[in-house]
Design a protein around this motif. Structure first.
Motif, PDB file in Angstrom:
ATOM      1  N   UNK A  60       0.489  -1.071   0.119  1.00 33.76           N
ATOM      2  CA  UNK A  60      -0.179  -0.136  -0.129  1.00 33.76           C
ATOM      3  C   UNK A  60       0.904   1.188  -0.038  1.00 33.76           C
ATOM      4  N   UNK A  61       0.276   2.396  -0.384  1.00 34.21           N
ATOM      5  CA  UNK A  61       1.071   3.382  -0.314  1.00 34.21           C
ATOM      6  C   UNK A  61       0.377   4.509   0.152  1.00 34.21           C
TER       7      UNK A  61
ATOM      8  N   UNK B  13      13.405  -0.364   6.538  1.00 26.65           N
ATOM      9  CA  UNK B  13      13.056   0.590   5.578  1.00 26.65           C
ATOM     10  C   UNK B  13      14.069   0.554   4.394  1.00 26.65           C
ATOM     11  N   UNK B  14      13.464   0.806   3.402  1.00 24.11           N
ATOM     12  CA  UNK B  14      14.613   0.992   1.970  1.00 24.11           C
ATOM     13  C   UNK B  14      14.174   2.419   1.827  1.00 24.11           C
ATOM     14  N   UNK B  15      15.403   3.405   1.827  1.00 26.75           N
ATOM     15  CA  UNK B  15      14.979   4.723   1.415  1.00 26.75           C
ATOM     16  C   UNK B  15      15.191   4.701  -0.378  1.00 26.75           C
ATOM     17  N   UNK B  16      14.278   5.111  -1.127  1.00 26.69           N
ATOM     18  CA  UNK B  16      14.385   5.327  -2.571  1.00 26.69           C
ATOM     19  C   UNK B  16      14.897   6.393  -3.285  1.00 26.69           C
TER      20      UNK B  16
ATOM     21  N   UNK C 208       7.714   7.116  -4.944  1.00 24.12           N
ATOM     22  CA  UNK C 208       7.525   6.946  -3.623  1.00 24.12           C
ATOM     23  C   UNK C 208       8.944   7.289  -3.146  1.00 24.12           C
ATOM     24  N   UNK C 209       9.065   7.683  -1.734  1.00 25.52           N
ATOM     25  CA  UNK C 209      10.292   7.700  -1.172  1.00 25.52           C
ATOM     26  C   UNK C 209      11.095   6.544  -0.306  1.00 25.52           C
ATOM     27  N   UNK C 210       9.910   5.837   0.250  1.00 23.48           N
ATOM     28  CA  UNK C 210      10.462   4.666   0.996  1.00 23.48           C
ATOM     29  C   UNK C 210       9.666   3.400   0.987  1.00 23.48           C
TER      30      UNK C 210
ATOM     31  N   UNK D   2       7.859   1.190  -7.102  1.00 26.50           N
ATOM     32  CA  UNK D   2       7.674   2.460  -6.198  1.00 26.50           C
ATOM     33  C   UNK D   2       8.397   3.526  -6.465  1.00 26.50           C
ATOM     34  N   UNK D   3       9.714   3.286  -7.104  1.00 30.30           N
ATOM     35  CA  UNK D   3      10.435   4.443  -7.438  1.00 30.30           C
ATOM     36  C   UNK D   3       9.940   5.315  -8.618  1.00 30.30           C
TER      37      UNK D   3
END
Length: 162
Positions: A72-73, A157-160, A111-113, A106-107
């Motif tokens: 989800x976003x 978390x993965x920061x994109x 999206x950021x994370x 997501x990127x």
């Protein structure tokens, strides 16, 4: 007499497809879920994860569902809510392919994370997540039910956008 083990099913990675999950996929997804998790999601829970903020995908090999994720976003943050690969084909890098797709998708949506929670005992998943750039940020004590009571959830978390 020694039991003969069947040869493992080898997936041709060149023929894999990742497509959006539809309502018609729920039965296949639920069957994988039931074989992968000690406390599986219900069909009703899967059905509740369709809508504008959700994006769920299935991994296909020869038109067969062999994996999936539910995400989800909200406000630039993606939450990976569920992911699984058919047990018969685990260990072939398919989880890596599905997670990399989630990150790339997501990127592309700016999206950021990407956030997730994983059982502390799931060392294989923890290693995979770390390999793909996820870092442990916290733990939820006694979050998941298990055979012997409860176990911690590792929050990652993965920061994109770095």
């Amino acid at each position: 007499m020694e039991a003969i083990m069947p040869a493992p099913l080898i997936i041709n990675k060149e023929k894999l497809q990742i497509v959006p999950m539809g309502l018609a996929d729920i039965e296949d997804v639920f069957n994988i879920e039931s074989r992968c998790h000690s406390h599986p999601w219900s069909k009703k829970l899967f059905l509740s994860n369709f809508g504008t903020r959700y994006f769920s995908h299935i991994l296909l090999a020869d038109e067969q569902v062999i994996g999936y994720f539910v995400a989800s976003s909200v406000a630039g943050e993606v939450t990976l809510m569920n992911i699984a690969i058919e047990p018969e084909v685990q260990g072939q890098g398919l989880g890596n392919i599905l997670l990399q797709f989630l990150k790339d998708y997501s990127q592309a949506k700016d999206e950021e994370e990407v956030w997730l929670e994983v059982r502390a005992s799931n060392l294989y998943a923890l290693k995979l997540y770390q390999k793909l750039g996820f870092v442990e940020l916290d733990r939820r004590k006694d979050y998941y039910p298990c055979k012997n009571g409860r176990e911690d959830a590792v929050i990652m978390c993965c920061y994109l956008s770095l």
